[in-house]
Write an enzyme that holds these catalytic residues in place. Sequence first.
Site, short mmCIF file in Angstrom:
data_model
loop_
_atom_site.label_atom_id
_atom_site.label_comp_id
_atom_site.label_asym_id
_atom_site.label_seq_id
_atom_site.Cartn_x
_atom_site.Cartn_y
_atom_site.Cartn_z
CG HIS A 65 -11.04 -6.60 7.61
ND1 HIS A 65 -10.15 -7.22 8.43
CD2 HIS A 65 -10.63 -6.83 6.36
CE1 HIS A 65 -9.22 -7.81 7.70
NE2 HIS A 65 -9.47 -7.58 6.43
CD GLU A 95 -2.18 -2.08 1.10
OE1 GLU A 95 -1.12 -2.59 1.49
OE2 GLU A 95 -3.16 -2.73 0.73
#
Lengths: 426, 371
Positions: B161, B92
């Site tokens: 999440h 990322e």
Amino acid sequence: MSSTFSSSINTITPRSFTNNNPSLTPFLGSARNLRFNPLTNSTLPIPRLRQSNIFAVSDVKQKHLNSSPSVGNLLITKEEALELYEDMVLGRTFEDMCAQMYYRGKMFGFVHLYNGQEAVSTGFIKLLTKKDTVVSTYRDHVHALSKGVPAREVMSELFGRTTGCVRGQGGSMHMFSKEHNLIGGFAFIGEGIPVATGAAFTSKYKREALKQTNCDAVTVAFFGDGTCNNGQFYECLNMAALWKLPIVFVVENNLWAIGMSHLRATSDPEIWKKGPAFGMPGVHVDGMDVLKVREVAKEAIERARRGDGPTLVECETYRFRGHSLADPDELRDPSEKAHYAARDPLTALKKYMIESKLASEAELKAIEKKIDELVEDSVEFADASPHPPRSQLLENVFADPKGFGIGPDGKYRCEDPKFTEGTAHV
Amino acid sequence: MLGIIRQKMTAGLSPAMRIRPVASALRSYSSAAKEINVREALNSALDEEMSADPKVFLMGEEVGEYQGAYKISKGLLDKYGPERVLDTPITEAGFTGIGVGAAYYGLKPVVEFMTFNFAMQAIDHIINSAAKSNYMSAGQINVPIVFRGPNGAAAGVGAQHSHCYAAWYASCPGLKVLSPYSSEDARGLLKAAIRDPDPVVFLENELLYGESFPVSAEVLDSSFCLPIGKAKVMIEREGKDVTITAFSKMVGFSLKAAEILAKEGISAEVINLRSIRPLDRATINASVRKTNRLVTVEEGFPQHGVGAEICASVIEESFGYLDAAVERIAGADVPMPYAANLERMAVPQVEDIVRAAKRACYRSVPMAAVA
């Protein structure tokens, strides 16, 4: 090994960095030997030690004095040498002036000086064209100067004036210049590496997806030894090699990250070795000698321009001052500092130029005087420049001029009947 | 039609998390031609913007050959090729930085995060090298990049999440933060985001991807764009008793709450924020001045959240118009639990919104459930 150097620099043909002879792999598991080896043909063994294959300036000179009476310009022409010298003197004088100005209170905050490392900046950046990109860290004054940002603008920026290269909004650590393709100036170490990789990606994208075939801009990313333990560095080595991006990763290994010695922080201190792990050549070079750096830089930049992909260059260099002007610099051994002070890149180049009769003492003195005046002028200019006005505080947050979905006439863009046709201009 | 939509929605979801689609067959929309779901809306927006401007490219994990982790980028690899739809390694920080560097040079990357939770590994680049660059470079370098991906809670995915990042990104100057609800929002806002010359954080919602909404022919036009910075007062819910502000999935819940409240004689006005930064304070304040009561709804954590900012804005600008304290509905102040019943309690439900609106209207006993 010496035969290739007896001809002048113009006839050394660019040599590919890859050496595909598998019998010379220094370790099992690697199918290709990617160690940079410009002078040898494939029959010589690859040295495992941290030895650069570029000769020391004085070694070459000695060899040639022995072999032939007429000493031509072996490594560099007079114009190039003077250009390099002037650039390094500019860097050094400017940084010394920064220190003076800081202690007089004209400059404030974090100021990180580049004294001692000029050979790396000059060696690489003077080989780039205006359209090539340079990305740096917070130690970026000299990168900006080498890339062509006027000394006046850099000094004004450091003083926080509105005539600075980023109007006083960036400061010492955030030098940007779109015109000269210097895109930072990043305070977080490792932050510039992915951005540089993106700039290289753009160059490739323009060539391949946008079909602008004349786009061969190269990106050079400068960062330090401490950064080489950061995750982003490895992520970018991977992606740059994977996508064969036109980038050169230059590690300015000055052995110290503030007070943390490189050897205390790194499991394997030889950073150049990390290049081949990702599939790109890793080169180690003496960063205190501008001619050696330039030699390596030439190959690396040509490699990137050709489309052969990235290179990792580790320059062994040293910063004569502390990490920043606020750093008392107590942890470094004085004998280490003395050792590197004796290898000052400016005096080395000066000595070489005088001994090989490239320039006279007087010419070099003239350059030094010219640079002194230039830096003095930049200080005066910066001093006389205005501080940013109040109205500047809220400017430049967004590119959209009024920001916030508001059009130039002050009304909401969505109320413009043409808006949903997509023709309303931003 | 409702039955089909419900089937799509409930595939794999527990009954407790089933969302009733908002598109009720009983409503009539004057120009409603067809229905598309949010996934198709996003896909078509990306497709059209990529074909209109060759500088737009998509990068992220699984966007290419896998057709998108949530199938948002389906078909784009075949259409535009691997140079413009890039499958990245799981890096990322690295690929976000690459996107920013490309944006510095005028390309228009759309960086997809599999969820915004993973964007935390790249947040240095979103904030420090994207948001702040136009300012630090005094306008020389702008960053026309879009960061998009699902945000907030899904169904049973656990604490790491389910975090909502609207407040995180909305607090940073230099970013524009958008959060669509319906397909129209998704299409219009994504197109506006891609065309915008500044960094835009586009917060989608995984559970909304499959939900269908009616769209007019105007929305399906390829130059359709919604303004950034303008909230929408939901047409089907203009009211005069209480204002309910919400974004993303909570708009759907608020509309349902408004239906329930209408049966009890409370006329609620639902505002779909659409744009978290810049916040459309004018619309919110105008609405509060009309209704005199405010309930803010969000899915994220309450402290320093979007509701807190709306509350402060209303108190600063419309204090004299308030007839009751502002009610804030937010997710529970705990990391998201896994157990289905606990998860249901940790996220605002329609009943919570109804209760809050009633409290604001002084129609019920205050604070029935206080932890």
